[in-house]
Scaffold this motif. Sequence first.
Motif, PDB file in Angstrom:
ATOM      1  N   LEU A   1      15.530  66.880  38.072  1.00 30.42           N
ATOM      2  CA  LEU A   1      14.874  68.180  38.217  1.00 30.42           C
ATOM      3  C   LEU A   1      14.322  68.657  36.871  1.00 30.42           C
ATOM      4  CD1 LEU A   1      17.359  69.927  40.673  1.00 30.42           C
ATOM      5  CD2 LEU A   1      15.033  69.170  41.184  1.00 30.42           C
ATOM      6  N   GLY A   2      15.052  68.421  35.806  1.00 26.27           N
ATOM      7  CA  GLY A   2      14.568  68.772  34.467  1.00 26.27           C
ATOM      8  C   GLY A   2      13.323  67.981  34.091  1.00 26.27           C
ATOM      9  N   ASP A   3      13.332  66.685  34.407  1.00 25.38           N
ATOM     10  CA  ASP A   3      12.157  65.848  34.138  1.00 25.38           C
ATOM     11  C   ASP A   3      10.947  66.338  34.924  1.00 25.38           C
ATOM     12  OD1 ASP A   3      13.633  64.250  32.438  1.00 25.38           O
ATOM     13  OD2 ASP A   3      13.955  62.655  33.930  1.00 25.38           O
ATOM     14  N   MET A   4      11.173  66.700  36.177  1.00 23.32           N
ATOM     15  CA  MET A   4      10.062  67.186  37.002  1.00 23.32           C
ATOM     16  C   MET A   4       9.494  68.483  36.448  1.00 23.32           C
ATOM     17  SD  MET A   4      10.900  66.243  40.945  1.00 23.32           S
ATOM     18  CE  MET A   4      12.578  66.783  40.988  1.00 23.32           C
TER      19      MET A   4
ATOM     20  N   PHE B   1      12.127  70.011  46.216  1.00 27.48           N
ATOM     21  CA  PHE B   1      12.689  70.544  47.457  1.00 27.48           C
ATOM     22  C   PHE B   1      13.686  69.556  48.062  1.00 27.48           C
ATOM     23  CE2 PHE B   1      12.432  70.597  52.108  1.00 27.48           C
ATOM     24  CZ  PHE B   1      12.919  71.877  52.368  1.00 27.48           C
ATOM     25  N   LEU B   2      13.285  68.291  48.144  1.00 26.60           N
ATOM     26  CA  LEU B   2      14.157  67.278  48.743  1.00 26.60           C
ATOM     27  C   LEU B   2      15.417  67.040  47.908  1.00 26.60           C
ATOM     28  CD1 LEU B   2      11.431  64.764  49.936  1.00 26.60           C
ATOM     29  CD2 LEU B   2      12.801  66.310  51.356  1.00 26.60           C
ATOM     30  N   LEU B   3      15.273  66.991  46.596  1.00 24.24           N
ATOM     31  CA  LEU B   3      16.446  66.795  45.740  1.00 24.24           C
ATOM     32  C   LEU B   3      17.416  67.969  45.836  1.00 24.24           C
ATOM     33  CD1 LEU B   3      15.177  65.209  42.415  1.00 24.24           C
ATOM     34  CD2 LEU B   3      16.903  64.310  43.961  1.00 24.24           C
ATOM     35  N   GLU B   4      16.885  69.186  45.865  1.00 20.59           N
ATOM     36  CA  GLU B   4      17.752  70.352  45.972  1.00 20.59           C
ATOM     37  C   GLU B   4      18.482  70.367  47.307  1.00 20.59           C
ATOM     38  OE1 GLU B   4      15.098  73.582  45.071  1.00 20.59           O
ATOM     39  OE2 GLU B   4      15.415  73.361  42.910  1.00 20.59           O
ATOM     40  N   ARG B   5      17.802  69.957  48.373  1.00 15.17           N
ATOM     41  CA  ARG B   5      18.469  69.887  49.673  1.00 15.17           C
ATOM     42  C   ARG B   5      19.533  68.801  49.668  1.00 15.17           C
ATOM     43  NH1 ARG B   5      16.016  72.473  54.272  1.00 15.17           N
ATOM     44  NH2 ARG B   5      17.852  71.679  55.302  1.00 15.17           N
ATOM     45  N   TYR B   6      19.231  67.643  49.084  1.00 16.01           N
ATOM     46  CA  TYR B   6      20.194  66.545  49.024  1.00 16.01           C
ATOM     47  C   TYR B   6      21.416  66.936  48.198  1.00 16.01           C
ATOM     48  CZ  TYR B   6      22.355  62.129  47.753  1.00 16.01           C
ATOM     49  OH  TYR B   6      23.262  61.127  47.530  1.00 16.01           O
ATOM     50  N   ALA B   7      21.202  67.709  47.137  1.00 13.54           N
ATOM     51  CA  ALA B   7      22.296  68.102  46.242  1.00 13.54           C
ATOM     52  C   ALA B   7      23.368  68.908  46.960  1.00 13.54           C
ATOM     53  CB  ALA B   7      21.747  68.894  45.056  1.00 13.54           C
ATOM     54  N   THR B   8      23.030  69.528  48.087  1.00 11.00           N
ATOM     55  CA  THR B   8      24.003  70.343  48.815  1.00 11.00           C
ATOM     56  C   THR B   8      24.803  69.535  49.830  1.00 11.00           C
ATOM     57  OG1 THR B   8      22.405  70.963  50.526  1.00 11.00           O
ATOM     58  CG2 THR B   8      22.556  72.397  48.581  1.00 11.00           C
ATOM     59  N   THR B   9      24.488  68.263  49.998  1.00 15.14           N
ATOM     60  CA  THR B   9      25.182  67.448  50.986  1.00 15.14           C
ATOM     61  C   THR B   9      26.470  66.871  50.411  1.00 15.14           C
ATOM     62  OG1 THR B   9      24.037  65.407  50.377  1.00 15.14           O
ATOM     63  CG2 THR B   9      22.976  66.786  52.060  1.00 15.14           C
ATOM     64  N   PRO B  10      27.429  66.550  51.273  1.00 11.38           N
ATOM     65  CA  PRO B  10      28.674  65.938  50.789  1.00 11.38           C
ATOM     66  C   PRO B  10      28.443  64.603  50.077  1.00 11.38           C
ATOM     67  CG  PRO B  10      28.942  66.690  53.048  1.00 11.38           C
ATOM     68  CD  PRO B  10      27.489  66.846  52.705  1.00 11.38           C
ATOM     69  N   GLU B  11      27.416  63.862  50.485  1.00  9.10           N
ATOM     70  CA  GLU B  11      27.138  62.564  49.862  1.00  9.10           C
ATOM     71  C   GLU B  11      26.771  62.715  48.389  1.00  9.10           C
ATOM     72  OE1 GLU B  11      25.516  63.529  52.707  1.00  9.10           O
ATOM     73  OE2 GLU B  11      26.742  62.390  54.106  1.00  9.10           O
ATOM     74  N   ALA B  12      26.212  63.862  48.019  1.00 12.00           N
ATOM     75  CA  ALA B  12      25.799  64.093  46.636  1.00 12.00           C
ATOM     76  C   ALA B  12      26.898  64.788  45.843  1.00 12.00           C
ATOM     77  CB  ALA B  12      24.518  64.918  46.613  1.00 12.00           C
TER      78      ALA B  12
ATOM     79  N   VAL C   1       3.273  67.140  44.609  1.00 14.04           N
ATOM     80  CA  VAL C   1       4.242  66.052  44.787  1.00 14.04           C
ATOM     81  C   VAL C   1       5.573  66.437  44.138  1.00 14.04           C
ATOM     82  CG1 VAL C   1       4.796  63.661  44.188  1.00 14.04           C
ATOM     83  CG2 VAL C   1       2.499  64.245  44.956  1.00 14.04           C
ATOM     84  N   LEU C   2       5.513  66.997  42.934  1.00 13.52           N
ATOM     85  CA  LEU C   2       6.721  67.413  42.238  1.00 13.52           C
ATOM     86  C   LEU C   2       7.462  68.498  43.011  1.00 13.52           C
ATOM     87  CD1 LEU C   2       5.471  67.436  38.537  1.00 13.52           C
ATOM     88  CD2 LEU C   2       7.021  65.796  39.610  1.00 13.52           C
TER      89      LEU C   2
END
Length: 102
Positions: free
Chosen positions: A89-92, A65-76, A59-60
């Motif tokens: 990511l550090g907590d995970m 994976f999803l957070l890293e992909r989101y981090a590359t988007t303009p919205e993030a 699950v982690l």
Amino acid sequence: MTGGPIDLDGRRSVAGQRASEMRRRPVNGQPSPALPQQPHIESLEDQMLAEPARTTTEVLEKCRFLLERYATTPEAGDERIQKLIKRALGDMERLRKREERK
């Protein structure tokens, strides 16, 4: 070509410049995904869709994976969002290590 190169960044709006900047910036010091890494990403996506996670570690990995992909988007692109993503990511990573010790 009749003239010099055209500075496209100079012609973009502030929002467009920021979006371009985010696409160019590496995530967490890692190089941005390039074509050679693409099959790995698709394989991971296929694996995520194929079966549900069986352990907390899986699950982690999916969340990372999803957070890293989101981090590359303009919205993030907002600095606060980037800080939240890094902390998550550090907590995970901390939880993953705790799970491995069990």
